[in-house]
Design an enzyme around this catalytic site. Structure first.
Site, PDB file in Angstrom:
ATOM      1  N   GLU A  86      -3.792  -9.777   3.666  1.00  0.00           N
ATOM      2  CA  GLU A  86      -4.637  -9.461   4.835  1.00  0.00           C
ATOM      3  C   GLU A  86      -5.718 -10.500   5.089  1.00  0.00           C
ATOM      4  O   GLU A  86      -6.023 -10.817   6.241  1.00  0.00           O
ATOM      5  CB  GLU A  86      -5.281  -8.080   4.672  1.00  0.00           C
ATOM      6  CG  GLU A  86      -4.339  -6.906   4.886  1.00  0.00           C
ATOM      7  CD  GLU A  86      -3.521  -6.534   3.657  1.00  0.00           C
ATOM      8  OE1 GLU A  86      -3.542  -7.296   2.657  1.00  0.00           O
ATOM      9  OE2 GLU A  86      -2.862  -5.486   3.676  1.00  0.00           O
ATOM     10  N   GLU A 135       0.830  -1.212   0.000  1.00  0.00           N
ATOM     11  CA  GLU A 135       0.000   0.000   0.000  1.00  0.00           C
ATOM     12  C   GLU A 135       0.864   1.261   0.000  1.00  0.00           C
ATOM     13  O   GLU A 135       0.547   2.242  -0.675  1.00  0.00           O
ATOM     14  CB  GLU A 135      -0.961  -0.017   1.202  1.00  0.00           C
ATOM     15  CG  GLU A 135      -2.055  -1.073   1.015  1.00  0.00           C
ATOM     16  CD  GLU A 135      -2.954  -1.205   2.233  1.00  0.00           C
ATOM     17  OE1 GLU A 135      -2.421  -1.412   3.331  1.00  0.00           O
ATOM     18  OE2 GLU A 135      -4.181  -1.085   2.077  1.00  0.00           O
TER      19      GLU A 135
END
Ligand code: NAD
Length: 683
Positions: A123, A103
């Site tokens: 995740e 990210e």
């Protein structure tokens, strides 16, 4: 300092040094934010390279912050600040760019990577979704399909694929940092590319999303996070960037507080702890550089493949030349299968096979560091093997038995230097299954245990120490599963209802289909041995099926019927007849999926508590890992014992009392009753 800045002309190099994996701790987030503000204010700086020290780029979140309330500065703000910096940021990526690391890279204007870098959004494996723009920026960069694949599976891709997808701009073959600085110099004077937040999102129609939802649901089998990741990507294509970010963040925060995320974090930490038991800290483990396996049948061949995959040369010892040849072809079949499924190249397969030497002569073993015995499950045969091994091997060689049900104390009774002997219980197929039960005898040394654990690490397996009892941890629990499944049949359930309920619970297979696949004869053999020892065994229907030769798929019939060449289980009239004759006039109960699963799982929890009470397992998390990695217990439920705590031990005991009063389960174990009092399983 976690973040330092150096300068090469007009280029600033922001260097992260937060060992071991440059995780995104609060300090790092703070320092990064600081660096953006500082460099924006330095007029001489035209572009910024973001690079990491050590073996990896930012590998993800800081595990020490898992499950704790998020603290400022928050990651979305750090990514946004990099994205909106006045100067373009160039990410120089090596090692792993996972989760928050990726990210951060998505916030940069350019992404360069070394060959052999890994990228991913893992995740979902922790029950959450990306929380800092992963599901919002990624589809804007690489398209919806690829973003859906990555974010819903948690899969990792390499540099080549990342390049093809457009996730990175350039691959840097030589020195990454130098390459990134030259790249940054080459863009000086060019306009800064528009950030991903200002790019429009690709559009997909309802059919696409419907199809994607059903694919994700069928793959994730009860796990929530993958569907939520999909929903967040979908939303990111339908609303504006800021609304999409808000939706992603609130989904992330909700999931972070969910039971599934707590369960998956529990498994994550248990897996990290298992290979490094603190009590063996500092105990030396002699290196294992070569190995031998005695017996090249189902298990021996799989163990050899696992050893070869880890690069160890292996000698296979068999009874005679013919058996040795058969053993070698069993190993060849494993590697051929991998080549067929494109898991291994033909060259590597040939190389792995070439590293297996066959012999019938124990004298060839005088220099090996490790011998694993995988011959027939027969005490006399195994004892004879270890007598020969004692005579042939060096006194330092680690000697191990792969017995499933025999007592390693007896198998190793006549081993010279018995402190280097132990059980290493692999699960089938041994080259695939991650679980390795490590079973010390009463005289095994801590050094030998440490060596067994080091072997597990070398093979990429999860070592769980188990005490000596019938079936150790895993197969002892399996006996309870099977006995309960049969009790249910006698009380009105059908094999297909039981199997469907257990699949619904999250198991990969129901207990009856699993027996048909593996063959009913193995358990029958073990029941016979237990009865010879005078132990009571409950398997009235399985016994009858074995008597009439219904051994499962291999005999075209077991708990189910099978059409020739077809693995689809079909309800069997023969089995129904046996069930009803065994049930006699016992009462039938109106079972549904939930009550079936409870009647199987709760007695297993009770047995797990007994296993802990007897110190057969050292802690509840070990039992969780055994069930997850040996039997496919749903990871997102946290394993057997974690699930028990989640349901509430009082509820488990009450339900068990109820079931046992109707003859449908054993009474709650002492360990379970004590755990209710203390509120935990201890350990
Ligand atoms: P198998 O029958 O497939 O193979 C046994 C092999 O041992 C045969 O190739 C046989 O020729 C060889 N052998 C027998 N006596 C020998 C001797 N004296 N010297 C050298 N070789 C000899 O059996 P398997 O399923 O591979 O099981 C082997 C062991 O692993 C057993 O102890 C079993 O309980 C255990 N185990 C089996 C499983 C499973 O799922 N099959 C799982 C875990 C452990």
């Amino acid at each position: 300092m976690t973040v330092t800045t150096s300068y090469q002309g007009q280029i600033a190099v922001v260097s992260i040094d937060n060992p071991p994996v440059n995780a995104l701790s609060k300090h790092l987030r703070h320092d990064l934010l600081d660096a953006v503000i500082r460099l924006d204010a330095e007029p001489a700086v035209e572009a910024v390279v973001l690079a990491c020290e050590g073996r990896t780029f930012i590998a993800g979140a800081d595990v020490n912050e898992f499950g704790k309330p998020p603290e400022a500065p928050h990651l979305p703000d750090v990514v946004a600040s990099i994205e909106h910096a006045k100067k373009p940021w160039v990410a120089a990526i090596h090692g792993n760019a996972l989760g928050g690391g990726l990210e951060i890279a998505l916030g940069c204007s350019y992404r360069l990577a070394a060959p052999k870098t890994n990228f991913g959004l893992p995740e979902v494996k922790l029950g959450i979704i990306p929380g800092a723009g992963g599901t919002v920026r990624l589809p804007r960069l690489i398209g919806v399909e690829a973003a859906v694949d990555l974010a819903t599976s948690g899969a990792v891709i390499g540099t080549d694929k990342a390049r093809v997808l457009g996730l990175i701009d350039t691959v840097v073959e030589g020195d990454l940092r130098e390459g990134a600085v030259s790249y940054a110099q080459s863009i000086v004077g060019l306009p800064k590319p528009p950030p991903l937040s200002l790019r429009s999102a690709p559009q997909k129609d309802g059919d696409f999303w419907g199809q994607a939802e059903s694919t994700v649901r069928s793959k994730s089998k009860g796990e929530i996070a993958p569907s939520k990741a999909l929903a967040s990507i979908r939303n990111a294509t339908e609303v504006d960037f800021h609304a999409a970010m808000a939706f992603e963040r609130s989904t992330f925060l909700d999931l972070r507080a969910s039971k599934q995320a707590a369960a998956l974090r529990h498994v994550f930490f248990a897996e990290r702890a298992a290979p490094r038991p603190p009590e063996l800290n500092g105990v030396p483990a002699l290196e294992i550089r070569s190995a031998a396996v005695v017996g090249g049948g189902t298990m021996g061949a799989g163990i050899i493949a696992a050893l070869r995959n880890a690069g160890l040369p292996v000698i296979l010892i068999e009874r005679d030349e013919e058996a040795a040849e058969r053993g070698l072809s069993n190993v060849r079949a494993i590697f051929d299968g991998l080549v067929k499924r494109s898991r291994l190249t033909a060259e590597l397969a040939a190389d792995r096979l070439a590293g297996v030497q066959t012999s019938t002569d124990y004298d060839t073993l005088k220099d090996v560091d490790l011998v694993i015995e995988a011959v027939f499950e027969d005490l006399v045969v195994k004892q004879a093997v270890f007598k020969s091994l004692s005579e042939a091997c060096s006194a330092e060689a680690l000697l191990a038995t792969n017995t499933s049900y025999l007592d390693p104390n007896q198998i190793g009774a006549h081993v010279e230097n018995p402190e280097r002997f132990l059980g290493l219980h692999f699960f089938s197929p041994a080259n695939v299954m991650k679980l390795l039960e490590i079973v010390p005898t009463s005289v095994t040394s801590p050094e030998a245990v440490a060596r067994g654990i080091a072997l597990a690490r070398l093979l990429g397996k999860i070592p769980i120490r188990a005490g000596v009892c019938d079936g150790f941890i895993g197969n002892r629990l399996l006996k309870v599963t099977r006995a309960q499944a049969e009790r249910l049949l006698l009380a009105g359930a059908t094999p297909s209802a039981v199997d469907a309920a257990m699949r619904q619970f999250g198991m990969p297979m129901g207990p009856f289909e699993a027996q048909d696949l593996g063959g009913l004869d193995i358990a029958a053999f073990q029941r016979k041995a237990a009865r010879t020892r005078g132990e009571a065994v409950f398997a009235p229907i399985a016994d009858r099926l074995c008597e009439i030769g219904r051994l499962g798929q291999k005999t075209s019939g077991g708990w189910y019927d099978y059409a020739p060449g077809d693995r689809k289980p079909l309800p069997s009239d023969v089995v129904a007849g046996i069930i009803s004759s065994e049930a006699g006039d016992r009462p039938s109960f109106p079972w549904d999926g939930e009550t079936i699963a409870e009647a199987i799982i709760f007695p297993m929890i009770s047995e797990g508590a007994a296993i802990l009470d007897e110190r057969i397992a050292l802690c509840a998390a070990d039992i969780d890992l055994v069930e997850i990695h040996g039997y496919g217990f749903p990871r997102w439920r946290g394993g057997l014992m974690h699930y028990g705590l989640e349901v509430g031990l009082t509820n488990v005991v009450e339900r068990l009392k109820d079931l046992s009063s109707q003859g449908l389960a054993p009474t709650p174990s002492r360990g379970l009753v004590e755990a209710v009092v203390s509120g935990s399983f201890g350990g």
